[in-house]
Scaffold this motif. Structure first.
Motif, PDB file in Angstrom:
ATOM      1  N   MET A   1       0.842  -1.176   0.000  1.00 49.44           N
ATOM      2  CA  MET A   1       0.000   0.000   0.000  1.00 49.44           C
ATOM      3  C   MET A   1       0.887   1.238   0.000  1.00 49.44           C
ATOM      4  N   GLU A   2       0.534   2.192  -0.805  1.00 47.35           N
ATOM      5  CA  GLU A   2       1.273   3.445  -0.850  1.00 47.35           C
ATOM      6  C   GLU A   2       0.287   4.602  -0.887  1.00 47.35           C
ATOM      7  N   MET A   3       0.619   5.639  -0.157  1.00 41.00           N
ATOM      8  CA  MET A   3      -0.143   6.889  -0.253  1.00 41.00           C
ATOM      9  C   MET A   3       0.845   7.989  -0.600  1.00 41.00           C
ATOM     10  N   LEU A   4       0.414   8.892  -1.416  1.00 37.46           N
ATOM     11  CA  LEU A   4       1.268   9.974  -1.876  1.00 37.46           C
ATOM     12  C   LEU A   4       1.398  11.067  -0.824  1.00 37.46           C
ATOM     13  N   ILE A   5       2.565  11.682  -0.800  1.00 40.46           N
ATOM     14  CA  ILE A   5       2.749  12.920  -0.053  1.00 40.46           C
ATOM     15  C   ILE A   5       2.739  14.015  -1.110  1.00 40.46           C
ATOM     16  N   LEU A   6       1.710  14.808  -1.101  1.00 41.02           N
ATOM     17  CA  LEU A   6       1.527  15.806  -2.147  1.00 41.02           C
ATOM     18  C   LEU A   6       2.488  16.980  -1.968  1.00 41.02           C
ATOM     19  N   GLU A   7       2.906  17.542  -3.084  1.00 42.93           N
ATOM     20  CA  GLU A   7       3.787  18.708  -3.079  1.00 42.93           C
ATOM     21  C   GLU A   7       2.914  19.939  -2.888  1.00 42.93           C
ATOM     22  N   LYS A   8       2.775  20.335  -1.631  1.00 39.09           N
ATOM     23  CA  LYS A   8       1.922  21.476  -1.289  1.00 39.09           C
ATOM     24  C   LYS A   8       2.630  22.303  -0.228  1.00 39.09           C
ATOM     25  N   ASN A   9       2.214  23.520  -0.106  1.00 43.41           N
ATOM     26  CA  ASN A   9       2.761  24.379   0.932  1.00 43.41           C
ATOM     27  C   ASN A   9       1.616  25.160   1.577  1.00 43.41           C
ATOM     28  N   ASP A  10       0.564  24.436   1.941  1.00 46.33           N
ATOM     29  CA  ASP A  10      -0.607  25.074   2.535  1.00 46.33           C
ATOM     30  C   ASP A  10      -0.281  25.629   3.916  1.00 46.33           C
ATOM     31  N   GLU A  11      -0.993  26.655   4.269  1.00 40.56           N
ATOM     32  CA  GLU A  11      -0.925  27.190   5.630  1.00 40.56           C
ATOM     33  C   GLU A  11      -1.818  26.315   6.509  1.00 40.56           C
ATOM     34  N   GLU A  21     -13.737  19.970   5.975  1.00 38.84           N
ATOM     35  CA  GLU A  21     -14.552  19.581   4.819  1.00 38.84           C
ATOM     36  C   GLU A  21     -14.561  18.058   4.637  1.00 38.84           C
ATOM     37  N   GLU A  22     -13.379  17.454   4.703  1.00 39.82           N
ATOM     38  CA  GLU A  22     -13.284  16.009   4.478  1.00 39.82           C
ATOM     39  C   GLU A  22     -13.924  15.212   5.615  1.00 39.82           C
ATOM     40  N   VAL A  23     -13.764  15.669   6.849  1.00 39.66           N
ATOM     41  CA  VAL A  23     -14.403  14.990   7.984  1.00 39.66           C
ATOM     42  C   VAL A  23     -15.920  15.096   7.865  1.00 39.66           C
ATOM     43  N   VAL A  51      -9.497  11.995   4.327  1.00 41.45           N
ATOM     44  CA  VAL A  51      -9.125  12.507   5.653  1.00 41.45           C
ATOM     45  C   VAL A  51      -7.664  12.158   5.945  1.00 41.45           C
ATOM     46  N   ILE A  52      -7.289  10.914   5.672  1.00 39.95           N
ATOM     47  CA  ILE A  52      -5.911  10.489   5.907  1.00 39.95           C
ATOM     48  C   ILE A  52      -4.950  11.320   5.063  1.00 39.95           C
ATOM     49  N   GLN A  53      -5.326  11.616   3.818  1.00 37.75           N
ATOM     50  CA  GLN A  53      -4.461  12.411   2.934  1.00 37.75           C
ATOM     51  C   GLN A  53      -4.196  13.796   3.522  1.00 37.75           C
ATOM     52  N   VAL A  54      -5.229  14.429   4.047  1.00 41.48           N
ATOM     53  CA  VAL A  54      -5.043  15.738   4.673  1.00 41.48           C
ATOM     54  C   VAL A  54      -4.122  15.603   5.893  1.00 41.48           C
ATOM     55  N   CYS A  55      -4.318  14.552   6.677  1.00 41.86           N
ATOM     56  CA  CYS A  55      -3.480  14.340   7.860  1.00 41.86           C
ATOM     57  C   CYS A  55      -2.031  14.090   7.472  1.00 41.86           C
TER      58      CYS A  55
END
Length: 96
Positions: A1-11, A21-23, A51-55
């Motif tokens: 199983m693999e989940m991506l770590i997205l290239e983001k720089n959110d505050e 929103e996701e919850v 939800v896991i992706q946001v976490c």
């Protein structure tokens, strides 16, 4: 199983709103399943993964800011065991 770590720089405030929103979406699917007996298990899985992706994004940001996530995971696991929780399996989180 693999989940991506997205290239983001959110505050953090953006992460707060996205997590909320996701919850909410996951909660709606869970309540549909319970109250309406709808077959929503695939949708529940989809929303749970959102939800896991946001976490994962939050943990990634914390790590970039110097928090040792592996150390925190170990502390978290010890806390659960000390509270008497038993486990049936382990999910391995690694960076590649």
């Amino acid at each position: 199983m693999e989940m991506l770590i997205l290239e983001k720089n959110d505050e953090y405030i953006d992460m707060f709103y996205k997590l909320h929103e996701e919850v909410d979406e996951l909660s709606c699917e869970l309540i549909k399943h319970v109250t309406e007996k709808e077959e929503t298990k695939l949708k529940i899985a989809e929303e749970t993964l959102d939800v896991i992706q946001v976490c994962i994004g939050i943990l990634d940001k914390l790590e970039k800011e110097g928090i040792e996530i592996a150390k925190e995971v170990e502390k978290h696991n010890m806390k659960l065991l000390k509270r008497g929780w038993r486990y049936k399996s382990v999910v391995y989180l690694t960076r590649v």
